[in-house]
Design a protein around this motif. Structure first.
Motif, PDB file in Angstrom:
ATOM      1  N   ALA A   6      -5.711  -6.460   6.297  1.00  0.00           N
ATOM      2  CA  ALA A   6      -5.723  -5.760   5.009  1.00  0.00           C
ATOM      3  C   ALA A   6      -4.383  -5.083   4.748  1.00  0.00           C
ATOM      4  O   ALA A   6      -3.875  -5.095   3.612  1.00  0.00           O
ATOM      5  CB  ALA A   6      -6.866  -4.747   4.972  1.00  0.00           C
ATOM      6  N   GLN A   9      -1.891  -7.858   3.822  1.00  0.00           N
ATOM      7  CA  GLN A   9      -2.189  -8.415   2.501  1.00  0.00           C
ATOM      8  C   GLN A   9      -1.737  -7.470   1.396  1.00  0.00           C
ATOM      9  O   GLN A   9      -1.176  -7.902   0.388  1.00  0.00           O
ATOM     10  CB  GLN A   9      -3.680  -8.718   2.375  1.00  0.00           C
ATOM     11  N   ALA A  10      -1.976  -6.179   1.586  1.00  0.00           N
ATOM     12  CA  ALA A  10      -1.529  -5.196   0.593  1.00  0.00           C
ATOM     13  C   ALA A  10      -0.006  -5.161   0.522  1.00  0.00           C
ATOM     14  O   ALA A  10       0.577  -5.108  -0.575  1.00  0.00           O
ATOM     15  CB  ALA A  10      -2.088  -3.813   0.933  1.00  0.00           C
ATOM     16  N   ARG A  13       2.106  -7.862  -1.534  1.00  0.00           N
ATOM     17  CA  ARG A  13       2.322  -7.713  -2.980  1.00  0.00           C
ATOM     18  C   ARG A  13       3.723  -7.173  -3.267  1.00  0.00           C
ATOM     19  O   ARG A  13       4.292  -7.451  -4.319  1.00  0.00           O
ATOM     20  CB  ARG A  13       1.258  -6.791  -3.576  1.00  0.00           C
ATOM     21  N   TYR A  14       4.284  -6.412  -2.352  1.00  0.00           N
ATOM     22  CA  TYR A  14       5.585  -5.788  -2.584  1.00  0.00           C
ATOM     23  C   TYR A  14       6.702  -6.822  -2.770  1.00  0.00           C
ATOM     24  O   TYR A  14       7.391  -6.795  -3.795  1.00  0.00           O
ATOM     25  CB  TYR A  14       5.904  -4.802  -1.460  1.00  0.00           C
TER      26      TYR A  14
END
Length: 145
Positions: A6, A9-10, A13-14
């Protein structure tokens, strides 16, 4: 304790939001790691910024999470960029250290230094594996929960 998959995955996005079309992929063993998600996130964003900055448009950036031994976990960012001279690795981990091959590319030389300090604050380490002539793997080691 934080779920590694997690977290990655977060963080993926960056680099997708940074300028230039890059392909971002996440591959991770989904285990709990011992990490402050804000600080580890900062360290990984610094590394991902470098991956984007020094990679060609359309290049692949892979965020990898893998169990390393009984109680360690590796969070890695791998790029297809211009590469790093193996003799410059120590310089890059120092405050304001930059490689000789990046004089025309904007940067302060502080990102990897901060990432290294965050890794050390997590009782871990940051390693750089140059893959000349192109590409680099930067790994932050933390503990498993």
């Amino acid at each position: 304790p934080v779920r590694a998959l997690a977290l990655l995955q977060a963080l993926a996005r960056y680099p997708r939001a940074l300028p230039g079309p890059h392909h971002v992929e996440v591959r991770a063993d989904d285990v709990r790691i011992l990490a402050d998600p804000v600080r580890i996130g900062q360290a990984l964003r610094n590394v991902a910024t470098n991956a984007v900055r020094y990679s060609p448009d359309g290049g692949r950036i892979t965020m990898i999470g893998e169990v390393a031994g009984d109680d360690r976990y590796h969070l890695a960012v791998v790029d297809e960029g211009i590469g790093i001279d193996p003799d410059a690795v120590g310089t890059l981990l120092a405050y304001a250290g930059r490689g000789d091959n990046v004089a025309t590319i904007d940067g302060s030389g502080i990102g990897l230094y901060v990432a290294r300090r965050v890794a050390e604050a997590h009782d871990g380490r940051l390693t750089i594996e140059p893959n000349l002539p192109a590409g680099t793997r930067v790994t932050i080691e933390v503990g498993c929960a």
